[in-house]
Design a protein around this motif. Structure first.
Motif, PDB file in Angstrom:
ATOM      1  N   ASP A 145      42.722  47.187  32.947  1.00 28.17           N
ATOM      2  CA  ASP A 145      43.862  47.656  31.556  1.00 28.17           C
ATOM      3  C   ASP A 145      43.365  46.652  30.833  1.00 28.17           C
ATOM      4  O   ASP A 145      43.260  46.575  29.204  1.00 28.17           O
ATOM      5  CB  ASP A 145      44.784  46.975  31.717  1.00 28.17           C
ATOM      6  CG  ASP A 145      45.132  48.186  32.735  1.00 28.17           C
ATOM      7  OD1 ASP A 145      44.286  49.799  33.639  1.00 28.17           O
ATOM      8  OD2 ASP A 145      46.072  48.216  33.506  1.00 28.17           O
ATOM      9  N   HIS A 146      42.436  45.325  30.957  1.00 29.49           N
ATOM     10  CA  HIS A 146      42.568  44.010  30.227  1.00 29.49           C
ATOM     11  C   HIS A 146      41.553  44.949  28.576  1.00 29.49           C
ATOM     12  O   HIS A 146      41.712  43.978  27.963  1.00 29.49           O
ATOM     13  CB  HIS A 146      42.106  42.851  30.928  1.00 29.49           C
ATOM     14  CG  HIS A 146      42.306  41.388  30.131  1.00 29.49           C
ATOM     15  ND1 HIS A 146      41.405  40.416  29.686  1.00 29.49           N
ATOM     16  CD2 HIS A 146      43.239  41.333  28.887  1.00 29.49           C
ATOM     17  CE1 HIS A 146      41.839  39.562  29.103  1.00 29.49           C
ATOM     18  NE2 HIS A 146      42.614  40.110  28.144  1.00 29.49           N
ATOM     19  N   ARG A 147      40.278  44.720  29.607  1.00 28.91           N
ATOM     20  CA  ARG A 147      38.843  45.431  28.703  1.00 28.91           C
ATOM     21  C   ARG A 147      39.515  46.561  27.894  1.00 28.91           C
ATOM     22  O   ARG A 147      38.643  46.351  27.275  1.00 28.91           O
ATOM     23  CB  ARG A 147      37.998  45.737  29.966  1.00 28.91           C
ATOM     24  CG  ARG A 147      36.424  46.169  29.935  1.00 28.91           C
ATOM     25  CD  ARG A 147      35.837  44.888  29.524  1.00 28.91           C
ATOM     26  NE  ARG A 147      34.430  45.225  28.470  1.00 28.91           N
ATOM     27  CZ  ARG A 147      34.278  44.929  27.690  1.00 28.91           C
ATOM     28  NH1 ARG A 147      34.264  43.571  27.256  1.00 28.91           N
ATOM     29  NH2 ARG A 147      32.892  45.283  27.501  1.00 28.91           N
ATOM     30  N   ILE A 148      39.953  47.294  28.504  1.00 30.58           N
ATOM     31  CA  ILE A 148      40.862  48.603  28.229  1.00 30.58           C
ATOM     32  C   ILE A 148      41.214  48.252  26.489  1.00 30.58           C
ATOM     33  O   ILE A 148      41.390  49.003  25.377  1.00 30.58           O
ATOM     34  CB  ILE A 148      41.851  49.638  28.727  1.00 30.58           C
ATOM     35  CG1 ILE A 148      40.512  50.179  29.176  1.00 30.58           C
ATOM     36  CG2 ILE A 148      41.804  50.824  27.629  1.00 30.58           C
ATOM     37  CD1 ILE A 148      40.957  51.235  30.249  1.00 30.58           C
ATOM     38  N   HIS A 149      41.874  47.313  26.795  1.00 30.80           N
ATOM     39  CA  HIS A 149      43.217  46.881  25.546  1.00 30.80           C
ATOM     40  C   HIS A 149      42.410  45.773  24.572  1.00 30.80           C
ATOM     41  O   HIS A 149      42.676  46.430  22.909  1.00 30.80           O
ATOM     42  CB  HIS A 149      43.660  45.807  26.317  1.00 30.80           C
ATOM     43  CG  HIS A 149      45.401  44.926  25.137  1.00 30.80           C
ATOM     44  ND1 HIS A 149      46.115  46.129  24.986  1.00 30.80           N
ATOM     45  CD2 HIS A 149      44.867  44.121  24.674  1.00 30.80           C
ATOM     46  CE1 HIS A 149      46.721  45.698  23.350  1.00 30.80           C
ATOM     47  NE2 HIS A 149      46.476  44.437  23.681  1.00 30.80           N
ATOM     48  N   HIS A 150      41.498  45.010  25.145  1.00 35.58           N
ATOM     49  CA  HIS A 150      40.440  44.063  23.858  1.00 35.58           C
ATOM     50  C   HIS A 150      39.503  45.688  23.154  1.00 35.58           C
ATOM     51  O   HIS A 150      39.730  45.582  22.077  1.00 35.58           O
ATOM     52  CB  HIS A 150      39.278  43.766  24.645  1.00 35.58           C
ATOM     53  CG  HIS A 150      38.616  43.238  23.846  1.00 35.58           C
ATOM     54  ND1 HIS A 150      38.515  42.049  23.297  1.00 35.58           N
ATOM     55  CD2 HIS A 150      37.877  43.704  24.234  1.00 35.58           C
ATOM     56  CE1 HIS A 150      37.157  41.597  22.702  1.00 35.58           C
ATOM     57  NE2 HIS A 150      36.865  42.567  23.340  1.00 35.58           N
ATOM     58  N   LEU A 151      38.709  46.635  23.883  1.00 31.94           N
ATOM     59  CA  LEU A 151      38.105  47.427  23.162  1.00 31.94           C
ATOM     60  C   LEU A 151      38.952  48.280  22.252  1.00 31.94           C
ATOM     61  O   LEU A 151      38.470  48.080  21.342  1.00 31.94           O
ATOM     62  CB  LEU A 151      37.220  48.698  24.550  1.00 31.94           C
ATOM     63  CG  LEU A 151      36.370  47.651  25.195  1.00 31.94           C
ATOM     64  CD1 LEU A 151      35.848  48.561  26.435  1.00 31.94           C
ATOM     65  CD2 LEU A 151      35.236  47.324  24.568  1.00 31.94           C
ATOM     66  N   ARG A 152      40.376  48.632  23.167  1.00 30.67           N
ATOM     67  CA  ARG A 152      40.946  49.494  21.485  1.00 30.67           C
ATOM     68  C   ARG A 152      41.332  48.439  19.943  1.00 30.67           C
ATOM     69  O   ARG A 152      41.361  49.169  19.220  1.00 30.67           O
ATOM     70  CB  ARG A 152      42.294  50.447  22.421  1.00 30.67           C
ATOM     71  CG  ARG A 152      42.094  51.410  23.295  1.00 30.67           C
ATOM     72  CD  ARG A 152      43.064  51.207  23.978  1.00 30.67           C
ATOM     73  NE  ARG A 152      43.328  52.664  24.177  1.00 30.67           N
ATOM     74  CZ  ARG A 152      44.049  52.981  25.595  1.00 30.67           C
ATOM     75  NH1 ARG A 152      45.275  52.159  26.315  1.00 30.67           N
ATOM     76  NH2 ARG A 152      43.539  54.086  26.435  1.00 30.67           N
TER      77      ARG A 152
END
Length: 174
Positions: A145-152
């Protein structure tokens, strides 16, 4: 991701041989870490020397013997220390692509925009890849989830930059 903490945490969940550890990392965590097999084996050997893990030779059928790693009491203590330190600290993120942004004005604006569009395409593909990772139970999902948030967030920033640069071109050509 702190590689030593990762390996100790996985061994805390179950004893594993090196290949099992690496396969789990490669299959389930490759979107969040770039830990390579030689580095994982190097760290496992180093942690064995430090007394954080034990190595036991295990023979299964006709297969060659494998070294199965287990967490020791000292390894559990180190895991607890690393976990607490990792959760409490802030690690600033540095973006390699920022060096190009610093000198982007030395290119023509059309070329710079085309290159940033290429970056956006790559970023969108990476976001899709990470978003397609099957859900994981427990805390592991937080990493994804943290990785997805960063990418977004990165994609939002890049879209805003492209819009700003495009408006700048429109304003100067009007």
């Amino acid at each position: 991701m702190d590689a030593k903490l990762l390996l100790l945490g996985l061994l805390r969940q179950q004893n594993m041989h090196g290949y099992q550890l690496y396969e789990f990392i490669d299959r389930d965590l490759s979107v969040c870490t770039d830990l390579k097999k030689p580095t994982a084996y190097y760290l496992l050997n180093k942690m064995a020397e430090e007394g954080l893990v034990t190595e036991d030779q295990v023979q299964e059928g006709n297969r060659p013997p494998r070294r199965v790693y287990s967490l020791t009491e000292k390894g559990e203590a180190e895991y607890q220390r690393l976990l607490r330190a990792n959760l409490a600290e802030y690690s600033p993120a540095y973006f390699g692509g920022d060096a190009g942004l610093a000198f982007m004005d030395t290119l023509g604006m059309d070329e710079a925009l085309a290159l940033l569009e290429k970056r956006r395409s790559t970023l969108e593909k990476e976001l899709a890849r990470v978003s397609d990772v099957p859900p994981h139970g427990g805390s592991l999902q937080l990493v994804i989830d943290h990785r997805i948030h960063h990418l977004r967030s990165e994609l939002d920033w890049l879209n805003a930059l492209l819009k700003r640069l495009t408006q700048k071109i429109t304003t100067t050509t009007s």
